[in-house]
Design a protein around this motif. Sequence first.
Motif, PDB file in Angstrom:
ATOM      1  N   LYS A   2      -3.084 -25.312 -20.267  1.00  4.05           N
ATOM      2  CA  LYS A   2      -2.480 -24.435 -19.269  1.00  4.05           C
ATOM      3  C   LYS A   2      -2.581 -25.011 -17.853  1.00  4.05           C
ATOM      4  O   LYS A   2      -1.779 -24.695 -16.989  1.00  4.05           O
ATOM      5  N   ASN A   3      -3.602 -25.828 -17.609  1.00  2.00           N
ATOM      6  CA  ASN A   3      -3.810 -26.360 -16.263  1.00  2.00           C
ATOM      7  C   ASN A   3      -3.376 -27.811 -16.191  1.00  2.00           C
ATOM      8  O   ASN A   3      -3.274 -28.469 -17.213  1.00  2.00           O
ATOM      9  N   ASP A   4      -3.153 -28.303 -14.971  1.00  2.00           N
ATOM     10  CA  ASP A   4      -2.863 -29.726 -14.861  1.00  2.00           C
ATOM     11  C   ASP A   4      -4.059 -30.501 -14.336  1.00  2.00           C
ATOM     12  O   ASP A   4      -3.981 -31.711 -14.175  1.00  2.00           O
ATOM     13  N   ARG A   5      -5.158 -29.800 -14.076  1.00  2.00           N
ATOM     14  CA  ARG A   5      -6.372 -30.495 -13.632  1.00  2.00           C
ATOM     15  C   ARG A   5      -7.595 -30.008 -14.412  1.00  2.00           C
ATOM     16  O   ARG A   5      -7.619 -28.889 -14.916  1.00  2.00           O
ATOM     17  N   LEU A   7     -11.031 -28.376 -14.813  1.00  2.00           N
ATOM     18  CA  LEU A   7     -11.766 -27.340 -14.086  1.00  2.00           C
ATOM     19  C   LEU A   7     -13.225 -27.350 -14.535  1.00  2.00           C
ATOM     20  O   LEU A   7     -13.554 -27.858 -15.609  1.00  2.00           O
ATOM     21  N   HIS A  10     -13.989 -26.285 -18.051  1.00  2.00           N
ATOM     22  CA  HIS A  10     -13.823 -27.201 -19.185  1.00  2.00           C
ATOM     23  C   HIS A  10     -15.147 -27.817 -19.626  1.00  2.00           C
ATOM     24  O   HIS A  10     -15.231 -28.401 -20.691  1.00  2.00           O
TER      25      HIS A  10
ATOM     26  N   GLU B  99     -14.452 -32.437 -11.583  1.00  2.00           N
ATOM     27  CA  GLU B  99     -13.551 -31.297 -11.376  1.00  2.00           C
ATOM     28  C   GLU B  99     -12.336 -31.775 -10.574  1.00  2.00           C
ATOM     29  O   GLU B  99     -12.507 -32.467  -9.570  1.00  2.00           O
TER      30      GLU B  99
END
Lengths: 336, 336
Positions: A2-5, A7, A10, B99
């Motif tokens: 869902k994210n592009d980075r 977090l 994770h 991050e």
Amino acid sequence: MKNDRILLDHGSGGRASQQLVSDLILRYFTNTSLAQLEDSTEIYVDWYRLTFSTDSYVVDPIFFPGGNIGDLAINGTVNDIAMRGAIPKFLSVGFILEEGLLIADFEKILVSMAMAARKANVQVVTGDTKVVPRGAADKIFINTSGIGVLLDGRKISGHNALPGDSIIISGTIADHGVTVLTQREGLEFSGSFASDSQALNHLVEAMIAVCPDIHSLRDPTRGGLATTLNEIAEQSNVGIQLHEDAIPINQDVRAACELLGLDPLYLANEGKLVACVPAEHTKKVLAAMYNRPEGKHACVIGNVVADDPGKVWLVTAIGGSRLVDMLAGEPLPRIC
Amino acid sequence: MKNDRILLDHGSGGRASQQLVSDLILRYFTNTSLAQLEDSTEIYVDWYRLTFSTDSYVVDPIFFPGGNIGDLAINGTVNDIAMRGAIPKFLSVGFILEEGLLIADFEKILVSMAMAARKANVQVVTGDTKVVPRGAADKIFINTSGIGVLLDGRKISGHNALPGDSIIISGTIADHGVTVLTQREGLEFSGSFASDSQALNHLVEAMIAVCPDIHSLRDPTRGGLATTLNEIAEQSNVGIQLHEDAIPINQDVRAACELLGLDPLYLANEGKLVACVPAEHTKKVLAAMYNRPEGKHACVIGNVVADDPGKVWLVTAIGGSRLVDMLAGEPLPRIC
């Protein structure tokens, strides 16, 4: 994804970590060993059964009451191997050091590692040291990987819990998580607590000696007891019922959790195990645990049920019950 | 220790690294396996001979011509195992992610790792992922540890070089070091070069097939060819004579080294090996190497001698000779 980075979530050990592994990493590394998603992996060398495990340690602060990043790194990987019922034998150690780290601090860490390895009866046989410029890492990160020997007939796994099993915890929960958090934030508490960092392999051997048929063993580290039990419930496709009253928590840890608004079920432990044991063997397993310092506060905290497979329910002190999900957010980065 | 803090030098792979290990780390971990100071360690599980190796990768930048931190991490540990003549089988992977790392970058790295593992015919069987807050690490660090199987009778070691041996290099030197440095500094060169990151285990098997009596194998990574040959000279208590003219260097790499004032003998390689081979087997070993892409520029660059044990001498192009010491400073942090 869902994210592009990436977090912090994770790395929580909870739901987001699981998604990163299953949705991204496992897409590229497909083999039956890795897909087991156990604390350590069973491998065959010819007909010889071994287990292999790896963990990186990035805890902040690096020194805390009850331990430091060094013994944590030894104990953590020893425990991952022991949770398969394997006997940990050999460890590798990889250091990533930040330029400017005090040699005296590094030496303290080495001393703790050597002592922890001796206690756990494992040998550090190979190593590597990298240094990165100031600011490219935070003081010291340690990777330990380990090899264990899996004796014939042992098949302890998070996939093997069965309805009817008792769920045993080896002692109080949340000690490590609360200790690291309060140290990091510089919080002062009147109570006293310390990390529970310790090796559990001798305790596991004592348990197996009286009950070779232990179904599952896990150490509830990142994500805490709640996340670990959710993993067992999912992997074994069973339900789990916990009794809130039965879960042992140090009084001062409980007080700190209340003050800080943290749920101890989600806080990391570094010297505790959860076992799923056939009900008829529960008493003798507990008796064996009491005989060792790592297990002297062992107790039954719930049982495995056939209903609601994949779910963990907590029967509360006042008699209600609530669903206990896997850790979703990341309350505590760099806990181990 | 002369210093009270960790310096970049301590991670160079050269003299300071060696001192950190021998003066500090080995003081606390004393066992015959670790004290061998080989690229991978021989361990016995009952009577079964395995090798075990670990390496952390912190290269900056994480992407560079010829590879990225992911394939480097697979190839590097595969090579450490292969340098004992062992067959690499199982790898663990431990990620430390910052991050904010782009998922797309992480995925590119995973793809390269999967491809590298397939080429080397090894399985990634266990893993771990930690995430640290922004600024606590630089993008991504990877630890890989590996297990190899050591067939009966194989005893290749940095301790086994003998006077009379030919010294063979598998191809051009300094490609990886120059590539990473120029990328990092944003230097533009008219020439072209790329990292030589590749697995060498298939090349090693081809060499052993024609000459089971290879004495020593090493991959000259951190610290370069000069440091690796010094290690062999010390561990085997022999002298080494190199012929400057014979050492293969890509023209553009040589030009870049001259411009930057760097000695290619000290720059890292990530897909080359140095072999000490009995003189009478040299020809057939070279012939076997030519048959593989990783060895097609293999050549003899010198020989092992009884004089001056522990020292490496370079016979220069104009006929003089100079002592080639181990790397002393750290010209290139985070090269791998």
